[in-house]
Design a protein around this motif. Structure first.
Motif, PDB file in Angstrom:
ATOM      1  N   VAL A 262      15.516   6.192 -14.391  1.00  0.00           N
ATOM      2  CA  VAL A 262      14.501   5.472 -15.166  1.00  0.00           C
ATOM      3  C   VAL A 262      14.106   4.217 -14.387  1.00  0.00           C
ATOM      4  CG1 VAL A 262      13.899   4.396 -17.339  1.00  0.00           C
ATOM      5  CG2 VAL A 262      15.549   6.279 -17.303  1.00  0.00           C
ATOM      6  N   ILE A 263      12.806   4.058 -14.150  1.00  0.00           N
ATOM      7  CA  ILE A 263      12.315   2.921 -13.373  1.00  0.00           C
ATOM      8  C   ILE A 263      11.502   1.996 -14.271  1.00  0.00           C
ATOM      9  CG2 ILE A 263      10.967   2.184 -11.383  1.00  0.00           C
ATOM     10  CD1 ILE A 263      11.383   4.902 -10.160  1.00  0.00           C
ATOM     11  N   ALA A 264      11.963   0.754 -14.356  1.00  0.00           N
ATOM     12  CA  ALA A 264      11.222  -0.282 -15.077  1.00  0.00           C
ATOM     13  C   ALA A 264      10.502  -1.174 -14.056  1.00  0.00           C
ATOM     14  CB  ALA A 264      12.164  -1.093 -15.950  1.00  0.00           C
ATOM     15  N   ASN A 265       9.788  -2.162 -14.559  1.00  0.00           N
ATOM     16  CA  ASN A 265       8.944  -2.988 -13.684  1.00  0.00           C
ATOM     17  C   ASN A 265       9.583  -4.296 -13.265  1.00  0.00           C
ATOM     18  OD1 ASN A 265       6.225  -1.916 -12.934  1.00  0.00           O
ATOM     19  ND2 ASN A 265       6.154  -1.498 -15.129  1.00  0.00           N
ATOM     20  N   GLY A 266      10.909  -4.393 -13.355  1.00  0.00           N
ATOM     21  CA  GLY A 266      11.580  -5.593 -12.876  1.00  0.00           C
ATOM     22  C   GLY A 266      11.334  -5.813 -11.397  1.00  0.00           C
ATOM     23  N   SER A 267      11.532  -7.049 -10.952  1.00  0.00           N
ATOM     24  CA  SER A 267      11.229  -7.399  -9.554  1.00  0.00           C
ATOM     25  C   SER A 267      12.072  -6.604  -8.561  1.00  0.00           C
ATOM     26  CB  SER A 267      11.443  -8.893  -9.334  1.00  0.00           C
ATOM     27  OG  SER A 267      12.796  -9.254  -9.567  1.00  0.00           O
ATOM     28  N   THR A 268      13.240  -6.122  -8.989  1.00  0.00           N
ATOM     29  CA  THR A 268      14.085  -5.360  -8.059  1.00  0.00           C
ATOM     30  C   THR A 268      13.484  -4.012  -7.699  1.00  0.00           C
ATOM     31  OG1 THR A 268      15.380  -4.529  -9.929  1.00  0.00           O
ATOM     32  CG2 THR A 268      16.230  -6.479  -8.778  1.00  0.00           C
ATOM     33  N   SER A 269      12.614  -3.475  -8.546  1.00  0.00           N
ATOM     34  CA  SER A 269      11.977  -2.202  -8.200  1.00  0.00           C
ATOM     35  C   SER A 269      10.992  -2.387  -7.051  1.00  0.00           C
ATOM     36  CB  SER A 269      11.278  -1.580  -9.408  1.00  0.00           C
ATOM     37  OG  SER A 269      10.177  -2.349  -9.820  1.00  0.00           O
ATOM     38  N   LYS A 270      10.509  -3.608  -6.873  1.00  0.00           N
ATOM     39  CA  LYS A 270       9.675  -3.922  -5.713  1.00  0.00           C
ATOM     40  C   LYS A 270      10.544  -4.273  -4.504  1.00  0.00           C
ATOM     41  CE  LYS A 270       6.073  -7.096  -4.100  1.00  0.00           C
ATOM     42  NZ  LYS A 270       5.208  -8.254  -4.471  1.00  0.00           N
ATOM     43  N   LYS A 271      11.568  -5.087  -4.751  1.00  0.00           N
ATOM     44  CA  LYS A 271      12.411  -5.562  -3.656  1.00  0.00           C
ATOM     45  C   LYS A 271      13.100  -4.408  -2.929  1.00  0.00           C
ATOM     46  CE  LYS A 271      16.226  -8.768  -2.683  1.00  0.00           C
ATOM     47  NZ  LYS A 271      17.139  -9.786  -3.247  1.00  0.00           N
ATOM     48  N   TYR A 272      13.540  -3.405  -3.663  1.00  0.00           N
ATOM     49  CA  TYR A 272      14.294  -2.301  -3.075  1.00  0.00           C
ATOM     50  C   TYR A 272      13.478  -1.007  -3.026  1.00  0.00           C
ATOM     51  CZ  TYR A 272      18.049  -5.602  -4.020  1.00  0.00           C
ATOM     52  OH  TYR A 272      18.828  -6.735  -4.068  1.00  0.00           O
TER      53      TYR A 272
ATOM     54  N   ALA B 224      23.343   1.185 -13.485  1.00  0.00           N
ATOM     55  CA  ALA B 224      22.259   0.464 -12.822  1.00  0.00           C
ATOM     56  C   ALA B 224      22.409   0.591 -11.313  1.00  0.00           C
ATOM     57  CB  ALA B 224      22.266  -0.993 -13.230  1.00  0.00           C
ATOM     58  N   LEU B 225      21.341   1.005 -10.639  1.00  0.00           N
ATOM     59  CA  LEU B 225      21.359   1.135  -9.180  1.00  0.00           C
ATOM     60  C   LEU B 225      20.768  -0.084  -8.481  1.00  0.00           C
ATOM     61  CD1 LEU B 225      20.320   4.877  -8.658  1.00  0.00           C
ATOM     62  CD2 LEU B 225      22.609   3.879  -8.821  1.00  0.00           C
ATOM     63  N   THR B 226      20.190  -0.992  -9.269  1.00  0.00           N
ATOM     64  CA  THR B 226      19.698  -2.262  -8.723  1.00  0.00           C
ATOM     65  C   THR B 226      20.332  -3.388  -9.541  1.00  0.00           C
ATOM     66  OG1 THR B 226      17.733  -2.080 -10.156  1.00  0.00           O
ATOM     67  CG2 THR B 226      17.512  -1.347  -7.868  1.00  0.00           C
ATOM     68  N   PRO B 227      20.385  -4.605  -8.989  1.00  0.00           N
ATOM     69  CA  PRO B 227      21.063  -5.699  -9.689  1.00  0.00           C
ATOM     70  C   PRO B 227      20.521  -5.912 -11.100  1.00  0.00           C
ATOM     71  CG  PRO B 227      20.589  -6.329  -7.435  1.00  0.00           C
ATOM     72  CD  PRO B 227      19.905  -5.016  -7.649  1.00  0.00           C
ATOM     73  N   THR B 228      21.419  -6.201 -12.028  1.00  0.00           N
ATOM     74  CA  THR B 228      21.055  -6.396 -13.425  1.00  0.00           C
ATOM     75  C   THR B 228      21.982  -7.414 -14.071  1.00  0.00           C
ATOM     76  OG1 THR B 228      20.719  -5.308 -15.566  1.00  0.00           O
ATOM     77  CG2 THR B 228      22.517  -4.489 -14.195  1.00  0.00           C
ATOM     78  N   SER B 229      21.482  -8.088 -15.081  1.00  0.00           N
ATOM     79  CA  SER B 229      22.325  -9.009 -15.856  1.00  0.00           C
ATOM     80  C   SER B 229      22.875  -8.349 -17.105  1.00  0.00           C
ATOM     81  CB  SER B 229      21.519 -10.259 -16.243  1.00  0.00           C
ATOM     82  OG  SER B 229      20.443  -9.909 -17.102  1.00  0.00           O
ATOM     83  N   TYR B 230      22.556  -7.069 -17.308  1.00  0.00           N
ATOM     84  CA  TYR B 230      23.085  -6.362 -18.469  1.00  0.00           C
ATOM     85  C   TYR B 230      24.520  -5.907 -18.209  1.00  0.00           C
ATOM     86  CZ  TYR B 230      18.145  -6.119 -19.771  1.00  0.00           C
ATOM     87  OH  TYR B 230      16.835  -6.433 -20.078  1.00  0.00           O
ATOM     88  N   PRO B 231      25.352  -5.855 -19.245  1.00  0.00           N
ATOM     89  CA  PRO B 231      26.759  -5.453 -19.075  1.00  0.00           C
ATOM     90  C   PRO B 231      26.922  -3.936 -18.994  1.00  0.00           C
ATOM     91  CG  PRO B 231      26.348  -6.004 -21.367  1.00  0.00           C
ATOM     92  CD  PRO B 231      25.065  -6.277 -20.631  1.00  0.00           C
ATOM     93  N   ILE B 232      26.366  -3.361 -17.952  1.00  0.00           N
ATOM     94  CA  ILE B 232      26.501  -1.924 -17.744  1.00  0.00           C
ATOM     95  C   ILE B 232      27.052  -1.680 -16.345  1.00  0.00           C
ATOM     96  CG2 ILE B 232      24.678  -1.264 -19.361  1.00  0.00           C
ATOM     97  CD1 ILE B 232      22.718  -1.131 -17.112  1.00  0.00           C
ATOM     98  N   ARG B 233      27.573  -0.501 -16.139  1.00  0.00           N
ATOM     99  CA  ARG B 233      28.157  -0.158 -14.838  1.00  0.00           C
ATOM    100  C   ARG B 233      27.089  -0.281 -13.748  1.00  0.00           C
ATOM    101  NH1 ARG B 233      31.025   5.675 -13.423  1.00  0.00           N
ATOM    102  NH2 ARG B 233      30.963   5.464 -11.145  1.00  0.00           N
ATOM    103  N   GLN B 234      27.509  -0.817 -12.598  1.00  0.00           N
ATOM    104  CA  GLN B 234      26.571  -0.998 -11.499  1.00  0.00           C
ATOM    105  C   GLN B 234      27.038  -0.244 -10.257  1.00  0.00           C
ATOM    106  OE1 GLN B 234      24.711  -4.827 -10.840  1.00  0.00           O
ATOM    107  NE2 GLN B 234      25.613  -5.662 -12.708  1.00  0.00           N
TER     108      GLN B 234
END
Length: 537
Positions: A357-367, A519-529
């Motif tokens: 699932v791809i959202a529009n956070g800045s990390t989707s651009k960075k990576y 999460a495959l990109t950095p996140t502040s949510y408490p989920i496995r990374q």
């Protein structure tokens, strides 16, 4: 020439008229020393629900508790509708709000009225005049009205025989100099008394319009410190005085300059009034600035949502007046009143598959490059939350849409995609669905009035009207083998959206159909990374 400063009245739209006493004291001192002619201290109102500060009411009791320096004539504004919509008759309503001027510290009362209220306002003007006040009458939203209509309202003002000054307001902030001159000329067809102007700065023309009005014979000029006022604000008092000072005048601007730097510029950084692109766009589309002010003050909405809301509002009639329910429609992304409905065709649709699932956070651009490589290598089913602005569209398999305003802001781009969309059809109007008639649609309903996140075979229930909530429900319905998240960056710790997402993630994990989120990109949510770079791990 009369300068009327109405900072405490118009500026109150940003702080609920709850000005700190030290700022009020400094303001009154500076205004007096600057030789300002009139000071509008606030509104006069009957009691309202919720907390509003002293200058929403500007009661006689409050006025008697503060020191008003000598010099200016002090006043208040009352909305015509406050009196006309009262359960009392006009005279009784005025007497309930005002004491005789001889018993008050104020000497001026201005009545603000829409054009359709003018005919009913004569009794208000006459009663206030009989009580000894200087009375002004403010025609709101004068821009765009025909010469004949404006002249007719001026004629009615003449018939009252007691009005001291007739104002017109650039309520939407979209007047130019030619429009100011036209309105002055239309008023002068019937009214030969003093004219005043109240400008808004949505298109950055407040000061210019004020000066053009003065050159056209307008003698009452409104302004506020740093332009503090509803929406983009007003002509700045300090700028107006600076112009007059250069020409030579009775005004002394230096105390106001000190007030601006010491007190009001720091407040402006907190509340954010002033012209910007969004107010400019609203003015161009005849949208009341309060829509933009409320959108900007709500941390739920980013620039895309606000631009989308402006796009939606520009298609409606009647947005020259603020209506909270219209704003709710614009930002709740729900233009249809249809009952929640959907189909069961997506039950287990992604069983046995990995979902990205791809959202529009800045990390989707960075990576971006790593993300595209991951998708090409792993060949998951890719869901895009709304249109993604960074990832190669050919790599996306489905688009998830729940919010009409997001759809509106991207509507032209939907013409160029060919992949299916997952959406709650019942929330979209027929014209909106027509824009994506070429796309395959999977209909999963969305009810955002529930107490907690849950799903049925046909729709998602959520306590939040968020696309992320809808997406989590879709994951529960479609039952993929695994779920990887990209671009779910999260928000700052104190951001209300962060807490809402934390609640949603917790509620999702409690669902029997839930899958572990990674999460495959950095996140502040408490989920496995994990890492999008670890393709072979």
């Amino acid at each position: 020439m009369n300068v009327l400063d109405c900072t405490l009245r118009d500026g109150g739209y940003y702080n609920n008229w709850d000005f700190p006493s030290d700022i009020v004291e400094a303001y009154l001192k500076a205004i007096s020393e600057a030789n300002i002619d009139y000071v509008e201290l606030g509104l006069r109102n009957f009691p309202k629900q919720g907390f509003l500060g002293a200058y929403a009411y500007t009661t006689e009791q409050h006025l008697n508790s503060i020191e008003l320096p000598e010099g200016p004539t002090y006043g208040v504004m009352v909305d015509a509708k406050t009196i006309l919509n009262s359960s009392l008759d006009v005279e009784s309503a005025v007497e309930a709000l005002f004491v005789p001027a001889s018993e008050s510290k104020i000497g001026l009362v201005r009545i603000a009225a829409h054009f359709n209220e003018v005919e009913s306002s004569g009794a208000i003007v006459k009663k206030l005049k009989s009580m000894g006040y200087i009375v002004g009458f403010n025609l709101m939203q004068a821009g765009g009205k025909s010469d004949d209509v404006i002249a007719d309202k001026a004629r009615q003002a003449v018939e009252w025989e007691v009005l001291d000054v007739l104002y017109f307001a650039d309520s939407l902030g979209n007047m130019d100099g030619g429009e100011v001159e036209r309105i002055v000329s239309a008023i002068r067809r019937e009214w030969q008394g003093p004219i005043g102007i109240h400008t808004h700065n949505n298109m950055g023309k407040g000061l210019d319009n004020t000066l053009i009005a003065a050159a056209s014979g307008v003698t009452w000029l409104d302004a506020t410190i740093t332009g503090m006022g509803r929406g983009a604000g007003n002509t700045q008092t300090e700028n107006l005085l600076a112009v007059f000072d250069k020409e030579g005048s009775k005004y002394n601007p230096k105390p106001v300059y000190d007030l601006v730097i010491r007190h009001f510029e720091p407040m402006q950084k907190v509340y954010g009034w002033g012209s910007n692109l969004l107010y400019f766009l609203a003015a161009q589309n005849d949208i009341h600035p309060t829509y933009i002010q409320n959108l900007l003050s709500n941390t739920h909405y980013g620039t895309e949502e606000i631009v989308g809301a402006i796009s939606y509002l520009s298609t409606l009639e009647g947005t020259t007046a603020y209506n909270g329910s219209v704003l709710e429609t614009a930002v709740s992304f729900k233009t249809s009143d249809s009952e929640v409905s959907g189909s069961s065709e997506c039950i287990g649709k992604f069983e046995g598959r990995e979902i990205v699932v791809i959202a529009n956070g800045s990390t989707s651009k960075k990576y971006r490059q790593a993300i595209e490589l991951y998708i090409r290598e792993k060949k998951p089913v890719v869901l895009s939350v709304n249109l993604n602005h960074h990832i190669d569209q050919s790599l996306i398999d489905f688009y998830v849409i729940s919010h009409n305003v997001k759809f509106l802001s991207d509507s032209n781009r939907y013409k160029s995609i060919s992949k299916p969309v997952i959406l709650p059809k019942h929330r979209f109007s027929d014209p909106e669905l027509e824009k994506i008639k070429h796309l395959t649609k999977f209909d999963i309903g969305f009810d955002s009035t529930s107490d907690t996140l849950s799903v049925t075979s046909e729709y998602v229930r959520s306590p939040y009207d968020l696309t992320s909530a809808y997406l989590l429900g879709i994951l529960a319905i479609t039952k993929p083998d695994s779920v990887k998240l990209i671009g779910f960056d999260g928000y700052e710790k104190g951001d209300v959206r962060q807490q809402e997402m934390l609640n949603l993630l917790s509620q999702y994990q409690a669902l029997p159909e839930a899958r572990q989120l990674i999460a495959l990109t950095p996140t502040s949510y408490p989920i496995r990374q994990e890492s999008v770079y670890a393709i072979h791990s």
